[in-house]
Each structure stands twice: as structure tokens, then as C-alpha cells.
Design a protein around this motif. Structure first.
Motif, mmCIF file in Angstrom:
data_model
loop_
_atom_site.group_PDB
_atom_site.id
_atom_site.type_symbol
_atom_site.label_atom_id
_atom_site.label_comp_id
_atom_site.label_asym_id
_atom_site.label_seq_id
_atom_site.Cartn_x
_atom_site.Cartn_y
_atom_site.Cartn_z
ATOM 1 N N ARG A 22 0.867 -1.253 0.000
ATOM 2 C CA ARG A 22 0.086 0.001 -0.043
ATOM 3 C C ARG A 22 0.733 1.113 -0.077
ATOM 4 N NH1 ARG A 22 -5.741 -0.574 1.995
ATOM 5 N NH2 ARG A 22 -5.521 1.658 2.085
ATOM 6 N N GLY A 23 0.464 2.277 -0.867
ATOM 7 C CA GLY A 23 1.311 3.604 -0.732
ATOM 8 C C GLY A 23 1.080 4.300 0.507
ATOM 9 N N ASP A 24 0.011 3.954 1.257
ATOM 10 C CA ASP A 24 -0.519 4.746 2.478
ATOM 11 C C ASP A 24 0.281 3.848 3.530
ATOM 12 O OD1 ASP A 24 -2.134 2.711 2.244
ATOM 13 O OD2 ASP A 24 -3.967 4.311 2.637
ATOM 14 N N ALA A 25 0.960 2.891 3.368
ATOM 15 C CA ALA A 25 1.393 1.911 4.569
ATOM 16 C C ALA A 25 1.928 2.727 5.847
ATOM 17 C CB ALA A 25 2.019 0.782 4.229
ATOM 18 N N GLY A 61 -0.818 -6.405 5.129
ATOM 19 C CA GLY A 61 -0.968 -7.238 3.813
ATOM 20 C C GLY A 61 -2.336 -7.619 3.859
ATOM 21 N N LEU A 62 -3.022 -7.820 4.966
ATOM 22 C CA LEU A 62 -4.297 -8.388 4.967
ATOM 23 C C LEU A 62 -5.506 -6.998 4.422
ATOM 24 C CD1 LEU A 62 -4.499 -10.217 8.233
ATOM 25 C CD2 LEU A 62 -4.451 -11.213 5.778
ATOM 26 N N ALA A 63 -4.906 -5.714 4.574
ATOM 27 C CA ALA A 63 -5.552 -4.562 4.335
ATOM 28 C C ALA A 63 -5.302 -4.236 2.922
ATOM 29 C CB ALA A 63 -5.267 -3.538 5.212
ATOM 30 N N CYS A 64 -4.656 -5.095 2.141
ATOM 31 C CA CYS A 64 -4.283 -4.621 0.835
ATOM 32 C C CYS A 64 -5.219 -4.044 -0.210
ATOM 33 C CB CYS A 64 -3.347 -5.785 0.043
ATOM 34 S SG CYS A 64 -4.449 -7.442 -0.150
ATOM 35 N N LEU A 290 -8.825 -13.367 -0.583
ATOM 36 C CA LEU A 290 -8.459 -14.571 0.152
ATOM 37 C C LEU A 290 -7.133 -14.881 -0.197
ATOM 38 C CD1 LEU A 290 -11.842 -16.758 0.635
ATOM 39 C CD2 LEU A 290 -10.719 -14.877 2.148
ATOM 40 N N GLN A 291 -6.771 -15.073 -1.475
ATOM 41 C CA GLN A 291 -5.573 -15.503 -2.040
ATOM 42 C C GLN A 291 -4.527 -14.571 -1.760
ATOM 43 O OE1 GLN A 291 -5.525 -17.088 -6.427
ATOM 44 N NE2 GLN A 291 -4.724 -15.121 -6.814
ATOM 45 N N ALA A 292 -4.564 -13.368 -1.787
ATOM 46 C CA ALA A 292 -3.838 -12.201 -1.306
ATOM 47 C C ALA A 292 -3.460 -12.491 0.151
ATOM 48 C CB ALA A 292 -4.398 -10.742 -1.452
ATOM 49 N N ALA A 293 -4.323 -12.779 0.978
ATOM 50 C CA ALA A 293 -4.392 -12.894 2.442
ATOM 51 C C ALA A 293 -3.304 -14.092 2.574
ATOM 52 C CB ALA A 293 -5.496 -13.537 3.341
#
Length: 722
Positions: A22-25, A61-64, A290-293
Motif C-alpha cells: 500500500r502506498g499509504d502503509a 498485507g491483509l488490508a491490501c 483470500l488469495q492475497a491473504a
């Protein structure tokens, strides 16, 4: 003995790229930490740890795919559940039904609609945050149907945590039973529900088939298990797929690891099969989340030091190879509470300077290294900025250099010479008043009846406060010392400490005003009249010093007196000799301070990279100086486990000065200011007890046991008095 396990971690992989960062991480991380500190969920150390480590990377990562304005809700839940997991894992928080009560309260808070009881008492910061902030923000994102489903998911997660605590009592799980429990332990459905809400997805029931969710949950949970084997073996945690496979199949540890690896890959294929049958575009978007998680979880577990202790320990471990004989001990191991000395020995011999990853500190255990860490200016007291300052402000404990010297200069006379002599009579009175009631009982507990109360009575007298108010200080000083030793920054301990501080300050404020106007012959007046650089001490600093004195002075004298009495009662001949010749009590106490120091661990922080005889510590590191290990180092003390009151060879008075051979009072510029006062308390207290109770001995069938990590002493001293 912990099981010996040798294995190599598999090269787990998933056939799709990691989600874009995320750019705002950075903004989200900073906002989350600021929110958590404002809510009382973390203290300054917790904020620093979260800002400088990778602990929050998985949450990010979960908040992607989450919308920017909704991502803080998901991250708030991630941190809330991470803190809850730590509280269950580390120490006594989950004992005595506490987790069950917490789970019931949390579940009631998230019930949707009119069933929600907003009047529940929320003394725990995590429950208060849930009721007043996190759940109201979450509930705004979706309708009551979603809220009801989320409430069920959270209830299952909390119930699984309760089951995990029950498992520690000895019940074994089989693999199928564990698989179902593991999904809820991770809280998979909690996060999967949150994905829908924060992404604004409108899913029908057929868009989220159980086969899809369960497969994704298993991949994430079992990935954690594979990378947690070393940690779970070290902490004797049985809720791990690999450990269950090894127990059930009696194969090698590598066989169990490989089987778990195959199970992860099989469940991912199940996920792909379920994904191919999804009926709608929104369902495919949800599957992508879910895949990204799954990928974020894999990447995080594979790389963070939270699960790679041997890598964190430095040279000697390579790649994915694990040999549990090379796993460095952690102060958070339950064995340290029961008996730290065998583990201290192992640290001295095998890991004299090592990073304790679960504690987030470097352990130093050899005498030569600990003495340097306590005296060298490269090892600062900045740790008190998070360890004590949020409660009592800036005190002499965290000062260094000129500032420390200036404050110590006006304090030192208050604990020496004529000032100490004036206190002797009141110490005698306090000891006699506490010992007398014990004479009228057949059996008594010296810890509860004397040791816990005596030092506080002395501190109250030294400050010039009403003696009859001494009982009020018991809770205040215990809360203060609990805050000081709150290494993991448990939110409830933070809250209790601050509320106790407020009560103490409210009590002290009128006495400070009175002493400023009319000084008396007591320590509080010394503080009120003191000036540094021509200015009087602020009220907050005076009251902060009083609180520190209650916590540090009361707790350490209490524990050291308890340990000394235990050693005397264990040796009736020595006890009789001390009764006949009270001067021997000084020798016995000096040896007790060495062998069984009341404070086992003292923290420091490195100003820069620091080389010790046994290893290097990086800049900015928290350093745990293991006084209990150093005082039993055979390189410094012969036969160090033996209690020998004559070890000092006639130089016993040296052991209560900065030249002491033991490190129980610290060393160097921070050598304990109250060492002489403590010496007078213990000498008088032991003499008065033995005079009052001439037949003192152990009660029938009683055997004392020590407890404690930061401070250590017998929990009870049950004696026969007649």
C-alpha cells in the motif's frame, strides 16, 4: 526436558504474486499506533516496537484491498487480536478463568441490535476499546445481518482461545479435531468477514462457500504452524499441526514437517477448485482477497524474526535448518518462573549474549558482562522512559550524567548517617508491632504477616506520612512494581498502574503542600526543599519519587527478607547461631542477596553498538542484565549454588556499598540509594522476629517454593511459632 528436534523448513510457495504494498502503509501504521496508545492498548515501548519491527506487516498485507477510509478498522482488529494472542500466550493472564470472562464480555459487546448491553463495566482497556470505539466503527460498515455473522465468528475465535488454555492442562487433540479448532484460533472468519465489510462487497451466501473459506483458512493457519514449530516446542505449546502429526505417527520431525507441507499444498488445490466454481464477479473479487491473504501470511511467516529464533540468535544457524538444541532460552519460558537457575547456567555456557526474540531484548548472563552493562556509560537508563516514566514521570532511575549526579546528591544524605540513625527507632517499632501478633498463633505465614508489610511501613515512616495509613500503600506499591516489570506492555497492567498512580498522587498532594510550607524532619521534606539548578523540584517529580520508592524499595526489601528467612529456616543450626549472635544476620543476608537476589533482571538500553567480553549488542537495544545468573557465575564465585554466609571473609560491610561483589544492589552510578536503609531493615527485622518467636521453625509438612521472573522470592513462609 524439551524434546530435541532437527528438521529443515520447507520452501513453501504459492503460484501467484504477492499483493502490491500500500502506498499509504506508513501513514496507516503511524495512525494505528497512535490510536492504540490513545486507547491504552499499548505504552511507549509497545508503540516503538510496532513502529520499528515487522509485526504490523501482516496486518498491512491483509488490508491490501481495503478502502483507505476503512482500512484502519481492519488494522484495529488485527492489532486487537494480536494483543489478545500475546496476553493468552505470555504468563498468567489467561489463568483462573480470566479468558472465559473476557470472552463472554467481548461477545456481548458485539451482539447486534437491542441485545447489545452498552452498560457492561469495561475496566479492561481492550474491552473498553472494543465497546466504545472499535465495534461502533465496525458496525457502521455493514447491516445487522453481517453484524450477527461477525459476532458469531468472533465468538468462535474467543471460544477457541478458551479451549487453547484448557489444552495446557493436559488434554490432547487428534488431528481432525485440531484442524477445526485451528481455523478459529487464527480467527480466519473474523478477518474474512472484515474483508467483505471494508472492501464494500455485497456477497450472497453462495458467493462465500464454506469450502473456499475453510481451505484458505487452513492454508494460512497451517503455514503459521509450519513456521512456528521451533517456537511452540520451546514454549511447550501443543496446538500445532506439525507437533500433532509427529505425536500421532511417531515418525521423524522432518516427516511431520513434510506431511504438513503436503497438506498445505493440498488445501491450496482445494481452494483453487472451489474458486473455479464461484458464481459471480463479486465472489471472484472475494476469492482474490483470500488469495492475497494467503500469500501475505506466507511471506510474513517466512521472513519475520518472531518465528526464527536461531536466526535471531546470530551465527550458527543457516537457511531453514532448525536444531532445537540451538534454540536460545527465552525469559518468557514457563520454566523461568519455576526455577530459572538451570536456564541461567545454560545461557552463561551457550548463549552468554543473545537476543531473546519473544521478549524483544538482549540477554546478558555472565558476571563480567553484567557488571559492565550496569556500569558502562554505553548502557543507558533510557529504558525507564517506557518502563516507568509514563507512570511516575522522570525520576532519578532514568537519569544519567550531570542530571543524575545532581539529583542523587541531595537524596543520598537522606539514606545515610544521622538520617538513617533517626529512622532506626521507627524501624524497631514497626518490626515489633508486626511480629507481636504472630506470637499468639500456632502457625503463621511470615510473607503475608511480616515481609510484605514491614518495608512499606518503613517507607511510610521515612516519608513522614501517618503510620496508620501504611495499609493504603500495599496496592499502590504492587501496582507500581507490576508496571515497572510489564515487559510485554499488557494493557490491563498499564491501566491498573496509571489508576493506582492517580490515587497515590491524590493522597500525597496535600502532604506535599504542607511540607513546602512547614518542612519537617523527614524524607518528604528533603524532597520539597531540594533545588536543582536553583529551582525547586516540581510536585509531580516529588510524588513520582515517592511512588518509585514504594515500588522499588518496598518490593525488593520484601523479597530479600523472605529469601533470607527461607535460608535461615532451612538450616536450624544457622538459625540458632543468628539468634545467639545477631551480627551473623548481616553475613547471611549478604550471601542471600548474592545467591537469591530479589531483583533477577535489570534493564538497560544501548546508546550505540556495545562490545562485551562475550559478544556484541547493537545500538538502541533493550538489554536484560540477568543479575540472578551473574550472581551464580562460577567464574566469579566458587560453588555458587551453595549458601555460605562466611563467603565474604570478614568484608561483609563491603557488600552493602558500591564495592559489593554481588550485583543485587546494582553497580556503578546507579548503585541502590537505599542499600543502607534496607540493611538496617533486614538486620532489625530478623532480630526482632527471632526474639519475638524463639521457637520459630517450619510448619509441619510445609516446603517453601519460589516464584517470580523480574523479582523472585518464596510466595509463603508457613512457620510454627509455638
Amino acid at each position: 526436558m524439551k524434546p530435541v528436534a532437527e528438521f529443515r523448513l520447507p520452501d513453501l510457495s504459492l503460484p501467484f504474486p504477492a499483493p502490491r504494498p500500500r502506498g499509504d502503509a506508513g501513514e496507516l501504521r503511524d495512525g494505528l499506533c497512535r490510536w492504540a496508545e490513545e486507547q491504552g492498548l499499548i505504552g511507549p515501548r509497545g508503540r516503538t516496537r510496532l513502529m520499528t519491527s515487522r509485526l504490523l506487516d501482516l496486518g498491512l498485507g491483509l488490508a491490501c484491498g481495503a478502502r483507505a477510509e476503512r482500512a484502519p478498522v481492519l488494522l484495529g482488529w488485527f492489532l486487537w487480536m494480536l494483543l489478545l494472542d500475546d496476553r493468552v500466550d505470555d504468563g498468567p493472564w489467561a489463568d483462573g478463568g480470566v479468558i472465559a470472562g473476557f470472552a463472554a464480555s467481548a461477545s456481548a459487546i458485539v451482539l447486534p441490535g437491542p441485545r447489545r448491553d452498552r452498560r457492561l463495566p469495561q475496566e479492561d482497556p481492550m474491552l473498553r476499546t472494543l465497546a466504545e470505539d472499535l465495534w461502533p466503527r465496525t458496525a457502521e460498515l455493514a447491516d445487522e445481518r453481517w453484524q450477527a455473522r461477525f459476532a458469531r465468528s468472533l465468538a468462535r475465535h474467543l471460544s477457541a482461545l478458551c479451549a487453547l488454555v484448557d489444552l495446557r492442562d493436559g488434554r490432547e487433540l487428534d488431528v481432525p479435531e485440531y484442524v477445526a479448532l485451528r481455523r478459529d484460533l487464527f480467527g480466519a472468519d473474523v478477518f474474512f468477514d472484515l474483508f467483505e465489510a471494508v472492501d464494500g462487497l455485497a456477497l450472497a451466501d453462495e458467493d462465500r462457500p464454506p469450502a473456499l473459506r475453510d481451505a484458505a483458512a487452513d492454508v494460512i493457519a497451517w503455514t503459521n504452524d509450519v513456521y512456528s514449530v521451533e517456537k511452540d516446542l520451546a514454549f511447550r505449546e501443543r496446538a500445532n499441526l506439525v507437533l500433532l502429526l509427529q505425536r500421532e505417527r511417531s515418525g521423524t520431525w522432518q516427516d511431520a514437517i513434510d506431511t504438513a507441507h503436503e497438506m498445505v499444498e493440498r488445501r491450496f488445490r482445494d481452494f483453487q477448485q472451489a474458486r473455479a466454481a464461484l458464481p459471480s464477479w463479486d465472489a471472484m473479487v472475494f476469492a482474490d482477497r483470500l488469495q492475497a491473504a494467503m500469500r501475505s501470511s506466507l511471506d510474513w511467516h517466512r521472513s519475520v524474526r518472531r518465528y526464527n529464533f536461531q536466526h535471531a540468535a546470530g551465527p550458527g544457524a543457516g537457511g531453514g535448518a532448525v536444531d532445537t538444541r540451538r534454540t536460545p532460552p527465552s525469559l518468557l519460558w514457563p520454566e523461568f518462573e519455576r526455577d530459572p537457575y538451570p536456564l541461567y547456567r545454560r545461557l552463561r555456557e551457550e548463549f552468554p549474549v543473545v537476543r531473546d526474540e519473544p521478549l524483544d531484548a538482549w540477554l546478558v548472563s555472565r558476571y563480567a558482562d553484567v557488571r559492565i552493562a550496569l556500569t558502562d556509560s554505553r548502557f543507558t537508563s533510557r529504558n525507564y522512559g517506557w518502563q516507568l516514566a509514563p507512570m511516575f514521570g522522570r525520576t532519578v532511575l532514568q537519569m544519567d550524567g550531570r542530571e543524575h549526579a545532581a539529583h542523587r546528591a541531595f537524596l543520598t544524605p537522606a539514606f545515610r548517617g544521622r538520617a538513617l540513625a533517626r529512622l532506626t527507632e521507627s524501624i524497631e517499632r514497626s518490626a515489633a508491632a508486626l511480629a507481636a501478633p504472630l506470637r499468639d498463633r500456632d502457625e503463621a505465614d511470615l510473607v503475608a504477616g511480616f515481609c510484605n508489610r514491614f518495608p512499606i511501613s518503613v517507607v511510610v515512616t521515612a516519608l513522614g506520612l501517618p503510620a496508620e495509613d501504611a495499609p493504603l500503600f500495599q496496592d499502590w506499591y504492587r501496582a507500581g512494581f507490576s508496571y515497572l516489570g510489564n515487559y510485554r506492555q499488557d494493557p490491563a497492567t498499564l491501566a491498573r498502574g496509571l489508576s493506582s498512580r492517580d490515587e497515590l498522587y491524590a493522597y500525597l498532594a496535600p502532604f506535599v503542600r504542607e511540607r513546602r510550607a512547614r518542612p519537617a524532619d523527614d524524607l518528604l521534606s528533603v524532597l520539597c526543599e531540594a533545588e536543582v539548578d536553583g529551582a525547586p523540584l516540581p510536585d509531580e517529580m516529588i510524588m513520582g519519587f515517592c511512588g518509585t520508592l514504594l515500588g522499588a524499595g518496598g518490593e525488593t526489601t520484601d523479597k530479600s527478607l523472605s529469601s533470607l528467612l527461607r535460608s535461615l529456616l532451612d538450616d536450624p543450626e544457622l538459625l540458632a547461631a543468628v539468634r545467639d549472635e545477631p551480627g551473623l544476620a548481616t553475613r547471611a543476608w549478604a550471601e542471600s542477596l548474592r545467591r537469591d537476589p530479589p531483583v533477577q533482571v535489570v534493564l538497560r538500553q544501548t546508546a550505540g553498538t556495545a562490545e562485551l567480553p562475550s559478544g556484541r549488542i547493537p545500538a538502541g537495544a533493550t538489554v536484560a542484565c540477568l543479575v540472578g545468573a551473574a550472581n551464580r557465575d562460577p567464574e566469579r564465585f566458587s560453588d555458587p549454588d551453595r549458601f555460605d554466609p562466611f563467603r565474604t571473609d570478614g568484608a561483609v560491610e563491603r557488600e552493602f556499598t558500591g564495592a559489593a561483589t554481588h550485583l543485587a544492589f546494582g553497580a556503578g552510578r546507579h548503585f541502590c540509594l537505599g542499600a543502607r536503609l534496607a540493611q538496617a531493615e533486614v538486620e532489625i527485622g530478623v532480630r526482632v522476629l527471632l526474639e519475638t518467636l524463639p521457637t520459630l521453625r517450619w510448619a509441619p509438612d510445609f516446603a517453601p517454593s519460589e516464584t517470580g521472573l523480574l523479582t523472585r522470592a518464596p510466595a509463603r513462609l508457613l512457620v510454627a511459632t509455638s
